[in-house]
Design a protein around this motif. Structure first.
Motif, PDB file in Angstrom:
ATOM      1  N   GLN A  90       0.840  -1.206   0.000  1.00 54.52           N
ATOM      2  CA  GLN A  90       0.000   0.000   0.000  1.00 54.52           C
ATOM      3  C   GLN A  90       0.873   1.255   0.000  1.00 54.52           C
ATOM      4  O   GLN A  90       0.572   2.227  -0.702  1.00 54.52           O
ATOM      5  CB  GLN A  90      -0.922   0.006   1.235  1.00 54.52           C
ATOM      6  CG  GLN A  90      -2.000  -1.036   1.202  1.00 54.52           C
ATOM      7  CD  GLN A  90      -2.995  -0.797   0.082  1.00 54.52           C
ATOM      8  OE1 GLN A  90      -3.217   0.318  -0.363  1.00 54.52           O
ATOM      9  NE2 GLN A  90      -3.577  -1.883  -0.412  1.00 54.52           N
ATOM     10  N   ILE A  93       2.276   1.629  -3.453  1.00 54.01           N
ATOM     11  CA  ILE A  93       1.236   2.097  -4.381  1.00 54.01           C
ATOM     12  C   ILE A  93       0.990   3.580  -4.164  1.00 54.01           C
ATOM     13  O   ILE A  93       0.903   4.358  -5.128  1.00 54.01           O
ATOM     14  CB  ILE A  93      -0.059   1.273  -4.206  1.00 54.01           C
ATOM     15  CG1 ILE A  93       0.140  -0.137  -4.747  1.00 54.01           C
ATOM     16  CG2 ILE A  93      -1.236   1.955  -4.891  1.00 54.01           C
ATOM     17  CD1 ILE A  93      -0.997  -1.096  -4.426  1.00 54.01           C
ATOM     18  N   GLU A  94       0.887   3.989  -2.900  1.00 51.18           N
ATOM     19  CA  GLU A  94       0.652   5.405  -2.598  1.00 51.18           C
ATOM     20  C   GLU A  94       1.836   6.251  -3.071  1.00 51.18           C
ATOM     21  O   GLU A  94       1.659   7.331  -3.624  1.00 51.18           O
ATOM     22  CB  GLU A  94       0.421   5.583  -1.091  1.00 51.18           C
ATOM     23  CG  GLU A  94      -0.074   6.946  -0.701  1.00 51.18           C
ATOM     24  CD  GLU A  94      -1.395   7.315  -1.365  1.00 51.18           C
ATOM     25  OE1 GLU A  94      -1.536   8.491  -1.751  1.00 51.18           O
ATOM     26  OE2 GLU A  94      -2.274   6.447  -1.516  1.00 51.18           O
ATOM     27  N   SER A  95       3.039   5.736  -2.851  1.00 49.37           N
ATOM     28  CA  SER A  95       4.227   6.448  -3.311  1.00 49.37           C
ATOM     29  C   SER A  95       4.226   6.561  -4.832  1.00 49.37           C
ATOM     30  O   SER A  95       4.558   7.616  -5.385  1.00 49.37           O
ATOM     31  CB  SER A  95       5.482   5.717  -2.826  1.00 49.37           C
ATOM     32  OG  SER A  95       6.637   6.300  -3.364  1.00 49.37           O
ATOM     33  N   ARG A  97       1.583   6.499  -6.786  1.00 47.85           N
ATOM     34  CA  ARG A  97       0.533   7.466  -7.149  1.00 47.85           C
ATOM     35  C   ARG A  97       1.033   8.892  -6.974  1.00 47.85           C
ATOM     36  O   ARG A  97       0.800   9.751  -7.827  1.00 47.85           O
ATOM     37  CB  ARG A  97      -0.709   7.237  -6.282  1.00 47.85           C
ATOM     38  CG  ARG A  97      -1.520   6.057  -6.715  1.00 47.85           C
ATOM     39  CD  ARG A  97      -2.800   5.950  -5.913  1.00 47.85           C
ATOM     40  NE  ARG A  97      -3.520   4.747  -6.328  1.00 47.85           N
ATOM     41  CZ  ARG A  97      -4.304   4.049  -5.554  1.00 47.85           C
ATOM     42  NH1 ARG A  97      -4.480   4.408  -4.302  1.00 47.85           N
ATOM     43  NH2 ARG A  97      -4.921   2.981  -6.011  1.00 47.85           N
ATOM     44  N   GLU A  98       1.704   9.134  -5.850  1.00 45.71           N
ATOM     45  CA  GLU A  98       2.216  10.481  -5.599  1.00 45.71           C
ATOM     46  C   GLU A  98       3.269  10.857  -6.645  1.00 45.71           C
ATOM     47  O   GLU A  98       3.276  11.976  -7.155  1.00 45.71           O
ATOM     48  CB  GLU A  98       2.824  10.531  -4.190  1.00 45.71           C
ATOM     49  CG  GLU A  98       3.221  11.930  -3.765  1.00 45.71           C
ATOM     50  CD  GLU A  98       3.702  11.940  -2.324  1.00 45.71           C
ATOM     51  OE1 GLU A  98       4.669  12.694  -2.064  1.00 45.71           O
ATOM     52  OE2 GLU A  98       3.127  11.222  -1.496  1.00 45.71           O
ATOM     53  N   THR A  99       4.129   9.904  -6.978  1.00 48.11           N
ATOM     54  CA  THR A  99       5.147  10.152  -7.997  1.00 48.11           C
ATOM     55  C   THR A  99       4.490  10.436  -9.344  1.00 48.11           C
ATOM     56  O   THR A  99       4.884  11.373 -10.051  1.00 48.11           O
ATOM     57  CB  THR A  99       6.087   8.938  -8.115  1.00 48.11           C
ATOM     58  OG1 THR A  99       6.687   8.706  -6.844  1.00 48.11           O
ATOM     59  CG2 THR A  99       7.168   9.169  -9.146  1.00 48.11           C
ATOM     60  N   ILE A 100       3.482   9.632  -9.691  1.00 49.26           N
ATOM     61  CA  ILE A 100       2.758   9.852 -10.958  1.00 49.26           C
ATOM     62  C   ILE A 100       2.105  11.222 -10.953  1.00 49.26           C
ATOM     63  O   ILE A 100       2.172  11.958 -11.950  1.00 49.26           O
ATOM     64  CB  ILE A 100       1.717   8.732 -11.177  1.00 49.26           C
ATOM     65  CG1 ILE A 100       2.417   7.420 -11.486  1.00 49.26           C
ATOM     66  CG2 ILE A 100       0.750   9.099 -12.294  1.00 49.26           C
ATOM     67  CD1 ILE A 100       1.499   6.215 -11.489  1.00 49.26           C
ATOM     68  N   HIS A 101       1.480  11.582  -9.826  1.00 45.99           N
ATOM     69  CA  HIS A 101       0.822  12.887  -9.711  1.00 45.99           C
ATOM     70  C   HIS A 101       1.850  14.020  -9.886  1.00 45.99           C
ATOM     71  O   HIS A 101       1.603  14.983 -10.635  1.00 45.99           O
ATOM     72  CB  HIS A 101       0.132  12.985  -8.344  1.00 45.99           C
ATOM     73  CG  HIS A 101      -0.657  14.227  -8.139  1.00 45.99           C
ATOM     74  ND1 HIS A 101      -1.813  14.504  -8.815  1.00 45.99           N
ATOM     75  CD2 HIS A 101      -0.439  15.288  -7.323  1.00 45.99           C
ATOM     76  CE1 HIS A 101      -2.274  15.674  -8.430  1.00 45.99           C
ATOM     77  NE2 HIS A 101      -1.458  16.178  -7.515  1.00 45.99           N
ATOM     78  N   GLN A 104       2.982  14.128 -13.405  1.00 41.33           N
ATOM     79  CA  GLN A 104       1.925  14.700 -14.232  1.00 41.33           C
ATOM     80  C   GLN A 104       1.967  16.222 -14.150  1.00 41.33           C
ATOM     81  O   GLN A 104       1.893  16.914 -15.178  1.00 41.33           O
ATOM     82  CB  GLN A 104       0.572  14.185 -13.721  1.00 41.33           C
ATOM     83  CG  GLN A 104      -0.394  13.787 -14.777  1.00 41.33           C
ATOM     84  CD  GLN A 104      -1.644  13.155 -14.149  1.00 41.33           C
ATOM     85  OE1 GLN A 104      -1.878  13.226 -12.944  1.00 41.33           O
ATOM     86  NE2 GLN A 104      -2.430  12.545 -14.993  1.00 41.33           N
TER      87      GLN A 104
END
Length: 151
Positions: A90, A93-95, A97-101, A104
């Motif tokens: 988890q 995954i959160e890391s 997501r944050e990296t993708i954000h 982006q």
């Protein structure tokens, strides 16, 4: 003949029968002592057998407890490892997501910058082409001046 018989009985009794009877009595005592010792040994062996069975039962119980404790410990360790893996997954995954954000936003900012730079270059080229002659430059200045007064 009677005297000889009595004398023989007396001599035999005094010298032969007493040692024979004493020897038989000694032998009887030895046999009884051996039988008593055998009975004591048999009783002791029975007691040792029951003690051994008790010790074996205790050892089996201890072994079963150790095995049960080991199984519980391994199950607990597996659950802890599973929970830790889930938490780590988890977190990853959160890391991600944050990296993708962040990537982006960085890509959008870079794109905006590139669009602005490209727009400026296009505007510069358009203005350069349109203002290549003197009359176009004067007309643009007049239009800008009139619109500046209106604002």
């Amino acid at each position: 003949m009677l005297v000889v018989f009595l004398l023989l009985v007396f001599i035999l009794r005094k010298f032969a029968w007493k040692p024979i009877i004493d020897g038989l009595n000694d032998r009887e005592r030895e046999i009884q002592s051996a039988l008593d010792l055998a009975e004591e040994t048999r009783a002791e062996m029975a007691k040792m057998k029951s003690d051994n069975e008790k010790l074996i039962a205790e050892a089996n119980a201890a072994r079963d407890k150790i095995i049960r404790d080991a199984k519980e410990a391994s199950e607990r360790m597996i659950l802890e490892a599973k929970d830790k893996a889930i938490a780590e997954g988890q977190r990853m995954i959160e890391s991600a997501r944050e990296t993708i954000h962040n990537e982006q936003h960085a890509a959008i900012a870079k794109m905006k910058e590139e669009v602005a730079t490209l727009s400026l270059k296009i505007a510069e080229k358009v203005l350069h082409r349109e203002l290549s002659d003197r009359s176009s430059q004067e007309k643009l200045i007049a239009d800008l001046a009139s619109s500046a007064r209106l604002n």
